[in-house]
Design a protein around this motif. Structure first.
Motif, PDB file in Angstrom:
ATOM      1  N   GLY A  18       0.808  -1.233  -0.114  1.00 15.91           N
ATOM      2  CA  GLY A  18       0.101   0.132  -0.182  1.00 15.91           C
ATOM      3  C   GLY A  18       0.889   1.158   0.033  1.00 15.91           C
ATOM      4  N   GLY A  19       1.988   1.147   0.497  1.00 11.30           N
ATOM      5  CA  GLY A  19       2.773   2.598   0.731  1.00 11.30           C
ATOM      6  C   GLY A  19       3.908   2.404  -0.264  1.00 11.30           C
ATOM      7  N   PRO A  20       4.375   3.661  -0.446  1.00 13.45           N
ATOM      8  CA  PRO A  20       5.762   3.646  -1.591  1.00 13.45           C
ATOM      9  C   PRO A  20       6.939   3.286  -0.858  1.00 13.45           C
ATOM     10  N   GLY A  21       7.568   2.459  -1.701  1.00 14.24           N
ATOM     11  CA  GLY A  21       8.814   2.042  -1.300  1.00 14.24           C
ATOM     12  C   GLY A  21       9.235   0.701  -2.059  1.00 14.24           C
ATOM     13  N   VAL A  22      10.136   0.078  -1.513  1.00 16.54           N
ATOM     14  CA  VAL A  22      10.599  -1.024  -2.205  1.00 16.54           C
ATOM     15  C   VAL A  22       9.575  -2.281  -2.349  1.00 16.54           C
ATOM     16  N   MET A  23       8.690  -2.404  -1.283  1.00 13.24           N
ATOM     17  CA  MET A  23       7.681  -3.463  -1.361  1.00 13.24           C
ATOM     18  C   MET A  23       6.916  -3.088  -2.667  1.00 13.24           C
ATOM     19  N   ARG A  24       6.326  -1.903  -2.444  1.00 21.10           N
ATOM     20  CA  ARG A  24       5.182  -1.551  -3.575  1.00 21.10           C
ATOM     21  C   ARG A  24       5.993  -1.629  -4.963  1.00 21.10           C
ATOM     22  N   ASP A  25       7.368  -0.917  -5.039  1.00 25.22           N
ATOM     23  CA  ASP A  25       7.985  -1.343  -6.189  1.00 25.22           C
ATOM     24  C   ASP A  25       7.914  -2.632  -6.742  1.00 25.22           C
ATOM     25  N   TYR A  26       8.325  -3.814  -5.884  1.00 18.94           N
ATOM     26  CA  TYR A  26       8.234  -4.999  -6.272  1.00 18.94           C
ATOM     27  C   TYR A  26       7.238  -5.534  -6.627  1.00 18.94           C
ATOM     28  N   HIS A  27       6.193  -5.102  -5.848  1.00 18.35           N
ATOM     29  CA  HIS A  27       4.358  -5.585  -6.027  1.00 18.35           C
ATOM     30  C   HIS A  27       4.182  -5.034  -7.386  1.00 18.35           C
ATOM     31  N   ASP A  28       4.354  -3.745  -7.962  1.00 18.91           N
ATOM     32  CA  ASP A  28       3.927  -3.100  -9.142  1.00 18.91           C
ATOM     33  C   ASP A  28       4.831  -3.537 -10.472  1.00 18.91           C
ATOM     34  N   THR A  29       5.831  -4.306 -10.298  1.00 18.73           N
ATOM     35  CA  THR A  29       6.676  -4.581 -11.470  1.00 18.73           C
ATOM     36  C   THR A  29       7.259  -5.744 -11.541  1.00 18.73           C
ATOM     37  N   GLU A  30       7.200  -6.522 -10.585  1.00  9.14           N
ATOM     38  CA  GLU A  30       7.733  -8.049 -10.605  1.00  9.14           C
ATOM     39  C   GLU A  30       7.114  -9.021  -9.962  1.00  9.14           C
TER      40      GLU A  30
END
Length: 192
Positions: A18-30
């Protein structure tokens, strides 16, 4: 019951992203996106093993160092590691310094090389794809194992792999996009 949450950017995602950061980036792209090739599969297998008992954000933050020390998951190079290499890795503060996990990475690289005479790591993992993939609407509906992840775990152990329990294999299947792991309503559902 936690379904997809709307981020500050107006996009519905799985709650853990839900929040910005490495977890969101991973969720959104990989996460949940198909990959191909032995090194890509060995990397995901290794990262999932290293994650056991830790937060996924810890592994993502150490991922570049893990890629470096494991030669971008070149199975031949890792399979050649000896005790001195494992000792060197145990002294590297940039990675998770767990002797059992480091040893498992070497064991799994050797098992991956051995699989080349059969179907190979990628084909073996793909052969355990579920016939009826899950479609959870909430986090409460999400599973952590499946009959397929249990069978994959058993087969990999039979083939000489380590740190490949059913829960870890379920997470591997999610990460590799063996099935779509995103909640129904997440913007990534059916897009990977």
């Amino acid at each position: 019951m936690a379904g997809p949450i709307l981020g500050e950017d107006g996009v519905a995602r799985c709650p853990w992203a839900g929040g910005p950061g490495v977890m969101r980036d991973y969720h959104d792209t990989e996460w949940g996106t198909h990959v191909s090739g032995e090194a890509a599969y060995l990397e995901r297998l290794t990262l999932e093993a290293f994650q056991s008992g830790l937060s996924w954000s810890t592994i993502l933050n150490k991922r570049e160092a893990l890629r470096e020390v494991f030669h971008h998951f070149d199975a031949d190079r890792i399979a050649a590691f000896d005790e001195a290499d494992e000792a060197r890795l145990m002294a590297d503060a940039r990675i998770v310094r767990n002797r059992a996990k480091i040893s498992a990475a070497v064991v799994n690289a050797r098992a991956t090389v051995a699989l080349r005479d059969a179907e190979g790591l990628e084909a073996l993992v793909l052969s355990f794809a579920p016939a009826s993939p899950p479609a959870p609407r909430t986090t409460e509906e999400m599973e952590t194992t499946s009959p397929e992840s249990k069978a994959l775990s058993k087969e990999l152990k039979r083939r000489g792999f380590a740190f490949v329990g059913p829960t870890t294999m379920f997470a591997l299947m999610e990460a590799l996009g063996i099935f779509d792991p995103h909640l129904v309503g997440c913007f990534r559902r059916a897009t990977a």
